[in-house]
Design an enzyme around this catalytic site. Structure first.
Site, PDB file in Angstrom:
ATOM      1  N   CYS A   1       9.763   4.630   2.866  1.00 43.44           N
ATOM      2  CA  CYS A   1       9.990   3.325   2.230  1.00 43.44           C
ATOM      3  C   CYS A   1      11.082   3.331   1.176  1.00 43.44           C
ATOM      4  CB  CYS A   1       8.692   2.832   1.634  1.00 43.44           C
ATOM      5  SG  CYS A   1       7.389   2.720   2.859  1.00 43.44           S
TER       6      CYS A   1
ATOM      7  N   LYS B   1      14.793   4.034   2.279  1.00 40.82           N
ATOM      8  CA  LYS B   1      15.229   2.976   3.194  1.00 40.82           C
ATOM      9  C   LYS B   1      15.351   1.626   2.482  1.00 40.82           C
ATOM     10  CE  LYS B   1      11.816   1.182   5.687  1.00 40.82           C
ATOM     11  NZ  LYS B   1      11.418  -0.164   5.938  1.00 40.82           N
TER      12      LYS B   1
ATOM     13  N   LEU C   1       0.823  -1.216   0.000  1.00 39.16           N
ATOM     14  CA  LEU C   1       0.000   0.000   0.000  1.00 39.16           C
ATOM     15  C   LEU C   1       0.853   1.261   0.000  1.00 39.16           C
ATOM     16  CD1 LEU C   1       0.111   1.130   3.143  1.00 39.16           C
ATOM     17  CD2 LEU C   1      -1.555  -0.666   3.486  1.00 39.16           C
TER      18      LEU C   1
HETATM   19  C1  UGA Z   1       5.816   3.135  -1.629  1.00 37.81           C
HETATM   20  C2  UGA Z   1       5.301   2.127  -2.682  1.00 37.81           C
HETATM   21  O1  UGA Z   1       4.709   2.833  -3.766  1.00 37.81           O
HETATM   22  C3  UGA Z   1       4.292   1.171  -2.059  1.00 37.81           C
HETATM   23  O2  UGA Z   1       3.897   0.190  -3.021  1.00 37.81           O
HETATM   24  C4  UGA Z   1       4.946   0.470  -0.872  1.00 37.81           C
HETATM   25  O3  UGA Z   1       4.029  -0.403  -0.211  1.00 37.81           O
HETATM   26  C5  UGA Z   1       5.416   1.509   0.124  1.00 37.81           C
HETATM   27  O4  UGA Z   1       6.361   2.398  -0.528  1.00 37.81           O
HETATM   28  C6  UGA Z   1       6.060   0.780   1.274  1.00 37.81           C
HETATM   29  O5  UGA Z   1       7.036   0.045   1.051  1.00 37.81           O
HETATM   30  O6  UGA Z   1       5.532   0.835   2.395  1.00 37.81           O
HETATM   31  P1  UGA Z   1       4.886   5.399  -0.536  1.00 37.81           P
HETATM   32  O7  UGA Z   1       6.248   5.556   0.048  1.00 37.81           O
HETATM   33  O8  UGA Z   1       3.700   5.571   0.355  1.00 37.81           O
HETATM   34  O9  UGA Z   1       4.724   3.941  -1.224  1.00 37.81           O
HETATM   35  O10 UGA Z   1       4.728   6.492  -1.684  1.00 37.81           O
HETATM   36  P2  UGA Z   1       4.808   6.553  -3.280  1.00 37.81           P
HETATM   37  O11 UGA Z   1       3.512   6.999  -3.813  1.00 37.81           O
HETATM   38  O12 UGA Z   1       5.383   5.330  -3.860  1.00 37.81           O
HETATM   39  O13 UGA Z   1       5.837   7.773  -3.486  1.00 37.81           O
HETATM   40  C7  UGA Z   1       7.187   7.703  -3.027  1.00 37.81           C
HETATM   41  C8  UGA Z   1       7.942   8.947  -3.437  1.00 37.81           C
HETATM   42  O14 UGA Z   1       8.181   8.941  -4.840  1.00 37.81           O
HETATM   43  C9  UGA Z   1       7.223  10.267  -3.142  1.00 37.81           C
HETATM   44  O15 UGA Z   1       8.163  11.196  -2.632  1.00 37.81           O
HETATM   45  C10 UGA Z   1       6.723  10.714  -4.498  1.00 37.81           C
HETATM   46  O16 UGA Z   1       6.598  12.126  -4.592  1.00 37.81           O
HETATM   47  C11 UGA Z   1       7.826  10.191  -5.402  1.00 37.81           C
HETATM   48  N1  UGA Z   1       7.390   9.972  -6.799  1.00 37.81           N
HETATM   49  C12 UGA Z   1       6.434   9.050  -7.088  1.00 37.81           C
HETATM   50  C13 UGA Z   1       7.989  10.696  -7.829  1.00 37.81           C
HETATM   51  O17 UGA Z   1       8.885  11.536  -7.597  1.00 37.81           O
HETATM   52  N2  UGA Z   1       7.591  10.452  -9.126  1.00 37.81           N
HETATM   53  C14 UGA Z   1       6.643   9.549  -9.425  1.00 37.81           C
HETATM   54  O18 UGA Z   1       6.340   9.390 -10.632  1.00 37.81           O
HETATM   55  C15 UGA Z   1       6.046   8.831  -8.389  1.00 37.81           C
END
Ligand code: UGA
Length: 429
Positions: A259, A262, A152
């Site tokens: 996430c 790390k 998630l």
């Molecule tokens: C992430 C994964 O997407 C989940 O599937 C996973 O379960 C989770 O880590 C975890 O291991 O608990 P999350 O950290 O909540 O989820 O957030 P994301 O939506 O994946 O975004 C992570 C980062 O990437 C954010 O800073 C976001 O701004 C950045 N991002 C995301 C970008 O810079 N570009 C993108 O196209 C997408």
């Protein structure tokens, strides 16, 4: 939807634990949630939700009669056979995951052939094998073990739990794996039933791949800036290829959160521990570190020295729809700006309280327009909908300067320019 379903225990009431607990309660299970944080358990018992997560409060409220909160693991052991473990696994100085909270759970569970641990926390590949060895050493051979990684995303966690792309269940036979599959069956998601090590690796590899995708598009964005291409157009053209896919191709000022940073580090370290140098992940991390600082160069190019300049940061959380500030790009950006002598006014609709714990020396504004008042430059750091909907004529009237840096390529450049402002994105023409 309340056919009687098997009761479960959930240990740890962070994002993953609370959402898992509320989600299974919604599917009909009685859920015993255990946390060592007495104050948190008290708040949860009063119906307060300690984190900001859209839809979670409603879900907890709707299922409150099936949810029980306690600091005593015995309560979960008495009522449930499956104990979902969702405790923190933060990084250590070496980049390895800190498994002390997981080990504490194992210590607290007595020998039993009625119970099984279901690992939701993100752990290194090999953790299941080493924990089952610990069970044996402690005479707890009867305990079952299942790896069931969670995918998630914060900000859409409830939706993701109830509509998973897949459910991964890793076990080595026995009743517990089947019981976990049965618990998830109402969600009707594709199931990957595999061994424990492979399930653990699916989780690490998925996060590392998504982080790689982001660092890749960020490097393409940087090359676009040198060559006159526009990364938003490039990503659109690439994403239509089914094999590539459009998601996670949004260039910007780097990934943060609890996430990706790390887990990428932990996988790199895991590989290194067994003698393999995971070169690609080294680059993914380096690119991300530099990307977080890229806005500074853009500001300097337009404003010259940043000493004494007023910069408004719009959004602070690591992404929209969360108050989570862990590894947020805003932390690096604000520290660099302060080091260069800039004055910062920041606005975030939800994360201000968390941000105040981590950042000092900046002014917190109560609205976006307060933040941009008298600013030489405005930086969009987190793409909250409220910030995308800003009236740029009003922003222009409040600012002293005219520079808008869109750190997420989420604004409409034409709307910003129409207000007489200078728009600059990441890798955009
Ligand atoms: C992430 C994964 O997407 C989940 O599937 C996973 O379960 C989770 O880590 C975890 O291991 O608990 P999350 O950290 O909540 O989820 O957030 P994301 O939506 O994946 O975004 C992570 C980062 O990437 C954010 O800073 C976001 O701004 C950045 N991002 C995301 C970008 O810079 N570009 C993108 O196209 C997408």
């Amino acid at each position: 939807m309340s056919v009687a379903r098997q009761p479960i225990g959930v240990i740890g009431t962070g994002y993953v634990g609370l959402v898992t607990a509320a989600g299974f309660a919604e599917l009909g299970s009685e859920v015993w949630c255990i946390d060592i944080d007495v104050a948190k358990v008290e708040r949860l018992r009063r119906g307060e939700v300690p984190i900001y997560e859209p839809g979670l409060e409603e879900l907890l409220k709707r299922n409150s009669s099936r949810m029980h909160f306690s600091t005593d693991i015995a309560d979960a052991l008495e009522h449930a056979r499956l104990l979902f473990v969702a405790v923190g696994t933060p990084p250590t100085y070496s980049g390895d995951a800190d498994l002390s909270a997981v080990r504490a759970v194992v210590e607290a569970i007595p020998a039993s052939d009625r119970h099984a641990l279901v690992m939701k926390s993100t752990v290194p590949c090999g953790t299941g094998a080493s924990l089952t060895r610990v069970f044996a050493e402690q005479g707890k051979d009867g305990l079952g073990y299942v790896s069931c990684p969670e995918f998630l995303k914060e900000g859409s966690a409830v939706k993701d739990f109830l509509n998973p792309d897949r459910v991964v269940v890793g076990d080595s036979g026995g009743w517990a794996g089947d019981a976990v599959v049965e618990l998830y069956s109402p969600l009707d998601a594709p199931l990957v039933r595999t061994d424990i090590a492979s399930a653990e690796m699916v989780k690490l590899a998925s996060n590392a791949f998504l982080a790689t995708k982001i660092s890749f598009i960020n490097e393409i964005a940087n090359v676009c800036e040198e060559t006159g291409a526009d990364v938003v157009e490039v990503a659109r053209g690439m994403g239509l290829d089914d094999r590539i896919g459009a998601k996670f191709l949004q260039a910007g000022i780097g990934f943060g959160g609890s996430c990706f940073p790390k887990d990428v580090d932990a996988l790199k370290q895991l590989a290194g521990n067994s003698g393999y140098h995971f070169q690609l992940l080294t680059a993914v991390i380096d690119v991300n570190d530099l990307q977080k600082r890229r806005v500074i160069g853009k500001l300097q190019r337009h404003l010259g020295s940043l000493a004494g300049k007023r910069v408004a940061l719009l959004g602070l959380a690591f992404k929209p729809n969360t108050d989570d500030m862990r590894e947020a790009s805003s932390l690096v950006l604000s520290a660099r700006l302060l080091a260069d002598g800039a004055r910062i006014a920041a606005y975030d609709p939800v994360a201000e309280e968390q941000a105040r714990l981590l950042v000092s020396g900046i002014d917190f504004a109560s609205s976006p327009l307060d933040a941009v008042e008298g600013a030489d430059a405005v930086v969009l750091v987190t793409e909250w909908q409220e910030l995308l909907d800003l009236d740029w004529q009003k922003v222009a009237a409040a600012m002293k300067g005219d520079l808008v840096i869109d750190g997420r390529n989420a604004l409409d450049p034409e709307a910003v320019r129409a207000a007489g402002l200078v728009y600059e994105g990441i890798g955009r023409r």
